[in-house]
Design a protein around this motif. Structure first.
Motif, PDB file in Angstrom:
ATOM      1  N   ASP A  76     -48.865  38.644 -19.126  1.00  0.00           N
ATOM      2  CA  ASP A  76     -49.546  37.805 -18.145  1.00  0.00           C
ATOM      3  C   ASP A  76     -48.597  36.720 -17.664  1.00  0.00           C
ATOM      4  O   ASP A  76     -47.591  36.404 -18.317  1.00  0.00           O
ATOM      5  CB  ASP A  76     -50.801  37.185 -18.765  1.00  0.00           C
ATOM      6  CG  ASP A  76     -50.501  36.418 -20.041  1.00  0.00           C
ATOM      7  OD1 ASP A  76     -50.100  35.251 -19.930  1.00  0.00           O
ATOM      8  OD2 ASP A  76     -50.648  36.994 -21.132  1.00  0.00           O
ATOM      9  N   ALA A  77     -48.908  36.137 -16.507  1.00  0.00           N
ATOM     10  CA  ALA A  77     -47.995  35.194 -15.859  1.00  0.00           C
ATOM     11  C   ALA A  77     -47.696  33.986 -16.733  1.00  0.00           C
ATOM     12  O   ALA A  77     -46.561  33.499 -16.779  1.00  0.00           O
ATOM     13  CB  ALA A  77     -48.575  34.744 -14.516  1.00  0.00           C
ATOM     14  N   ALA A  78     -48.707  33.461 -17.434  1.00  0.00           N
ATOM     15  CA  ALA A  78     -48.507  32.276 -18.263  1.00  0.00           C
ATOM     16  C   ALA A  78     -47.566  32.570 -19.430  1.00  0.00           C
ATOM     17  O   ALA A  78     -46.628  31.812 -19.704  1.00  0.00           O
ATOM     18  CB  ALA A  78     -49.856  31.766 -18.773  1.00  0.00           C
ATOM     19  N   LEU A  85     -44.358  21.413 -15.016  1.00  0.00           N
ATOM     20  CA  LEU A  85     -45.465  21.495 -14.073  1.00  0.00           C
ATOM     21  C   LEU A  85     -45.685  22.931 -13.616  1.00  0.00           C
ATOM     22  O   LEU A  85     -46.833  23.376 -13.440  1.00  0.00           O
ATOM     23  CB  LEU A  85     -45.189  20.591 -12.868  1.00  0.00           C
ATOM     24  CG  LEU A  85     -46.326  20.385 -11.858  1.00  0.00           C
ATOM     25  CD1 LEU A  85     -47.555  19.822 -12.551  1.00  0.00           C
ATOM     26  CD2 LEU A  85     -45.879  19.454 -10.739  1.00  0.00           C
ATOM     27  N   ALA A  86     -44.591  23.681 -13.451  1.00  0.00           N
ATOM     28  CA  ALA A  86     -44.706  25.083 -13.061  1.00  0.00           C
ATOM     29  C   ALA A  86     -45.413  25.897 -14.151  1.00  0.00           C
ATOM     30  O   ALA A  86     -46.204  26.797 -13.852  1.00  0.00           O
ATOM     31  CB  ALA A  86     -43.322  25.669 -12.782  1.00  0.00           C
ATOM     32  N   ILE A  87     -45.138  25.594 -15.425  1.00  0.00           N
ATOM     33  CA  ILE A  87     -45.814  26.282 -16.529  1.00  0.00           C
ATOM     34  C   ILE A  87     -47.305  25.997 -16.484  1.00  0.00           C
ATOM     35  O   ILE A  87     -48.144  26.894 -16.642  1.00  0.00           O
ATOM     36  CB  ILE A  87     -45.213  25.844 -17.878  1.00  0.00           C
ATOM     37  CG1 ILE A  87     -43.779  26.369 -18.012  1.00  0.00           C
ATOM     38  CG2 ILE A  87     -46.061  26.358 -19.040  1.00  0.00           C
ATOM     39  CD1 ILE A  87     -43.064  25.872 -19.261  1.00  0.00           C
ATOM     40  N   GLN A 108     -41.251  27.033  -6.446  1.00  0.00           N
ATOM     41  CA  GLN A 108     -40.455  28.238  -6.648  1.00  0.00           C
ATOM     42  C   GLN A 108     -40.650  28.813  -8.051  1.00  0.00           C
ATOM     43  O   GLN A 108     -40.832  30.024  -8.227  1.00  0.00           O
ATOM     44  CB  GLN A 108     -38.981  27.939  -6.396  1.00  0.00           C
ATOM     45  CG  GLN A 108     -38.111  29.158  -6.132  1.00  0.00           C
ATOM     46  CD  GLN A 108     -37.525  29.754  -7.402  1.00  0.00           C
ATOM     47  OE1 GLN A 108     -37.474  29.093  -8.427  1.00  0.00           O
ATOM     48  NE2 GLN A 108     -37.063  30.990  -7.323  1.00  0.00           N
ATOM     49  N   ASN A 109     -40.626  27.956  -9.061  1.00  0.00           N
ATOM     50  CA  ASN A 109     -40.774  28.416 -10.449  1.00  0.00           C
ATOM     51  C   ASN A 109     -42.127  29.065 -10.696  1.00  0.00           C
ATOM     52  O   ASN A 109     -42.222  30.111 -11.345  1.00  0.00           O
ATOM     53  CB  ASN A 109     -40.577  27.250 -11.418  1.00  0.00           C
ATOM     54  CG  ASN A 109     -39.119  26.845 -11.555  1.00  0.00           C
ATOM     55  OD1 ASN A 109     -38.222  27.626 -11.282  1.00  0.00           O
ATOM     56  ND2 ASN A 109     -38.886  25.613 -11.957  1.00  0.00           N
ATOM     57  N   SER A 110     -43.189  28.445 -10.198  1.00  0.00           N
ATOM     58  CA  SER A 110     -44.532  28.983 -10.438  1.00  0.00           C
ATOM     59  C   SER A 110     -44.826  30.180  -9.542  1.00  0.00           C
ATOM     60  O   SER A 110     -45.477  31.139  -9.969  1.00  0.00           O
ATOM     61  CB  SER A 110     -45.585  27.884 -10.233  1.00  0.00           C
ATOM     62  OG  SER A 110     -45.467  27.307  -8.951  1.00  0.00           O
ATOM     63  N   ALA A 111     -44.350  30.145  -8.286  1.00  0.00           N
ATOM     64  CA  ALA A 111     -44.642  31.230  -7.345  1.00  0.00           C
ATOM     65  C   ALA A 111     -44.033  32.546  -7.789  1.00  0.00           C
ATOM     66  O   ALA A 111     -44.651  33.608  -7.642  1.00  0.00           O
ATOM     67  CB  ALA A 111     -44.151  30.858  -5.946  1.00  0.00           C
ATOM     68  N   ALA A 122     -47.175  23.415 -25.380  1.00  0.00           N
ATOM     69  CA  ALA A 122     -46.836  21.996 -25.503  1.00  0.00           C
ATOM     70  C   ALA A 122     -45.472  21.819 -26.174  1.00  0.00           C
ATOM     71  O   ALA A 122     -44.670  20.951 -25.772  1.00  0.00           O
ATOM     72  CB  ALA A 122     -47.919  21.267 -26.298  1.00  0.00           C
ATOM     73  N   LEU A 123     -45.186  22.633 -27.187  1.00  0.00           N
ATOM     74  CA  LEU A 123     -43.888  22.560 -27.858  1.00  0.00           C
ATOM     75  C   LEU A 123     -42.753  22.955 -26.906  1.00  0.00           C
ATOM     76  O   LEU A 123     -41.687  22.324 -26.896  1.00  0.00           O
ATOM     77  CB  LEU A 123     -43.879  23.464 -29.089  1.00  0.00           C
ATOM     78  CG  LEU A 123     -44.719  23.014 -30.290  1.00  0.00           C
ATOM     79  CD1 LEU A 123     -44.693  24.071 -31.387  1.00  0.00           C
ATOM     80  CD2 LEU A 123     -44.220  21.684 -30.832  1.00  0.00           C
ATOM     81  N   VAL A 124     -42.979  23.989 -26.095  1.00  0.00           N
ATOM     82  CA  VAL A 124     -41.955  24.420 -25.141  1.00  0.00           C
ATOM     83  C   VAL A 124     -41.684  23.326 -24.111  1.00  0.00           C
ATOM     84  O   VAL A 124     -40.529  23.003 -23.813  1.00  0.00           O
ATOM     85  CB  VAL A 124     -42.394  25.725 -24.442  1.00  0.00           C
ATOM     86  CG1 VAL A 124     -41.457  26.054 -23.280  1.00  0.00           C
ATOM     87  CG2 VAL A 124     -42.400  26.882 -25.437  1.00  0.00           C
ATOM     88  N   ILE A 125     -42.749  22.730 -23.575  1.00  0.00           N
ATOM     89  CA  ILE A 125     -42.588  21.662 -22.585  1.00  0.00           C
ATOM     90  C   ILE A 125     -41.868  20.465 -23.198  1.00  0.00           C
ATOM     91  O   ILE A 125     -40.959  19.880 -22.598  1.00  0.00           O
ATOM     92  CB  ILE A 125     -43.961  21.242 -22.022  1.00  0.00           C
ATOM     93  CG1 ILE A 125     -44.548  22.378 -21.175  1.00  0.00           C
ATOM     94  CG2 ILE A 125     -43.843  19.963 -21.193  1.00  0.00           C
ATOM     95  CD1 ILE A 125     -45.953  22.116 -20.680  1.00  0.00           C
TER      96      ILE A 125
END
Length: 364
Positions: free
Chosen positions: A130-132, A297-299, A40-43, A323-326
Motif C-alpha cells: 500500500d502507498a503508506a 509531511l509527504a508520509i 512530488q514525494n506524496s504524488a 513516528a520513529l521514521v519521521i
C-alpha cells in the motif's frame, strides 16, 4: 508547472538584480520548495499505487520506465538549452561534454543501469505494498545512501546520525510487521507483501549506490548536472528497451509495447520523469530541516490519502513505526551549530549567520 516555475526563477533573479529585498525572495522560494517537495514525494507514491491497483487493462511497467527515461532526456535537453541560450550552444555543449569525453560518458553507464533497475523495482513494490507502507519503507534509502557514502566517499557520520539510522531501521521494521498483520488493508488480494518489501529495500540499495556514485563523478568533472542527466537518460534508453523485452517479451509481443496506456499512465510517466528534475531545481532553496519536514509531511499525506482511497487501516504499530521514521529523518539532518573560531572578528553578526551548510542534493 515546470515552465512556469522556470519563468518564476528567472524573474526572481531579475528583481534581485534591481535591488528588491533578497531575503523576501528567499523566503518565498523556500515555501515554493516546501510545496514542491511535499507534492512530488506524496504524488509519486499515491499515483504509482493507484496505477497498479485500478480496474482496467494493466500497462507493462517496464515500458513505462523506458518512456519516463525518454521524457526525462527531452526535459534535460530543454534545461541545457535554457542554460546555454541557443541551439548552437546546446549542440556545442553536448559535443564538448559528451562526445569528446567518451571515457567520462561511459562511466555514467553504471548509474544508468542501476537507476533503471531501481525504477523497475519501485513498480514491483508499488504493486505489492500500500502507498503508506511503500512511502515509509522507501525512506530506508537514507540508510543505504549513508552506508555507501561511508564506503565510497569516506564520509564521516556523527554519532546522532548513526543513532538516527538505527531508529530508522526499527521504525521501518515496525511498519512492515504491522503491514503483515491481519486486517491492515481490505484490498490485498493477489499481492505479495514480502516481494514488495524486498523490492522496496532493493530499490533503496540501488538508490543509495547510484546516488553516491553519481555524486562522485559529478565532483570529479566539469560536466554540468543537466548534461549528466542527458547522459543518464540517453544511456538508459537502450538498456531499458533490452530490459523491457527481456522481462516482458511475451506480453509485449502479444499485446504491444503501449498496451494499457491512457491519459493517467502518461501522467504517471511525466510525473516520474519531470518530478525529479523539478525537485533538483528547487532543492537548493531548502535547508535540511525544510527537506525533512517535506518528507515527513509527504508520509502523513500518503497515509491519510491511503485511508480514503485504498481502505488503509492505521494500526498502533504502524503509527509508532512511522513516528520513529519521521523522527529519524529530522535527527539525521540535524547539524549542531558551530561557533566561529574567533567571534570577535564578526561582532555584528549572530552565530546563526556563520553556520554555512551544504544543502545541495544529487538527483538523477
Amino acid at each position: 508547472m515546470f515552465k512556469l516555475f522556470w519563468v518564476y526563477l528567472r524573474r526572481a533573479g531579475d528583481r534581485g538584480a534591481m535591488g528588491v529585498d533578497k531575503n523576501a525572495q528567499v523566503a518565498v522560494l523556500k515555501y515554493v520548495s516546501l510545496v514542491t517537495l511535499t507534492v512530488q514525494n506524496s504524488a509519486v507514491a499515491l499515483s504509482m499505487r493507484y496505477a497498479r491497483t485500478r480496474p482496467g487493462d494493466m500497462f507493462i511497467a517496464s515500458s513505462a520506465v523506458v518512456m519516463a527515461e525518454l521524457v526525462k532526456m527531452f526535459a534535460s535537453l530543454f534545461l541545457v538549452f535554457k542554460q546555454e541560450g541557443s541551439i548552437q550552444h546546446l549542440f556545442m555543449a553536448l559535443h564538448t561534454q559528451i562526445w569528446q569525453q567518451k571515457i567520462d560518458t561511459l562511466k555514467v553507464c553504471v548509474p544508468s543501469f542501476v537507476y533503471l533497475v531501481q525504477n523497475n523495482l519501485l513498480y514491483v513494490s508499488a504493486s505489492n505494498l500500500d502507498a503508506a507502507t511503500y512511502q515509509v519503507t522507501y525512506q530506508m534509502k537514507i540508510l543505504t545512501t549513508a552506508m555507501f557514502a561511508v564506503l565510497i566517499l569516506q564520509k564521516q557520520l556523527r554519532g546522532t546520525q548513526w543513532l538516527s539510522l538505527l531508529i530508522l531501521t526499527v521504525g521501518v521494521a515496525l511498519v512492515q510487521l504491522s503491514a503483515s498483520s491481519k486486517g491492515v488493508t481490505t484490498d490485498n488480494m493477489g499481492q505479495n507483501r514480502l516481494l514488495g518489501c524486498i523490492a522496496a529495500i532493493s530499490a533503496c540499495c540501488c538508490s543509495g549506490f547510484a546516488g553516491i556514485y553519481f555524486e562522485k563523478i559529478l565532483k570529479g568533472s566539469d560536466v554540468s548536472l543537466w548534461v549528466r542527466n542527458v547522459q543518464l537518460s540517453f544511456l538508459s534508453l537502450p538498456l531499458g528497451v533490452l530490459t523491457s523485452y527481456a522481462n516482458d517479451y511475451s506480453a509485449i509481443m502479444d499485446k504491444g509495447f503501449f498496451y494499457g496506456y491512457d491519459a493517467y499512465v502518461w501522467y504517471l510517466v511525466v510525473l516520474n520523469a519531470v518530478g525529479g528534475l523539478l525537485v533538483a531545481m528547487v532543492v537548493k532553496y531548502a535547508d535540511n530541516i525544510l527537506k525533512g519536514f517535506a518528507t515527513s509531511l509527504a508520509i502523513v499525506i500518503s497515509t491519510v490519502a491511503s485511508v480514503f482511497l485504498f481502505d488503509f487501516v492505521i494500526t498502533f504499530q504502524f503509527a509508532v513505526g512511522t513516528a520513529l521514521v519521521i523522527g529519524s529523518i529530522f535527527l539525521y539532518s540535524h547539524e549542531p551549530k558551530k561557533a566561529p573560531s574567533n567571534p570577535m572578528m564578526f561582532p555584528h553578526m549572530p552565530h546563526e549567520e556563520l553556520d554555512i551548510r551544504n544543502t545541495g542534493e544529487e538527483i538523477k
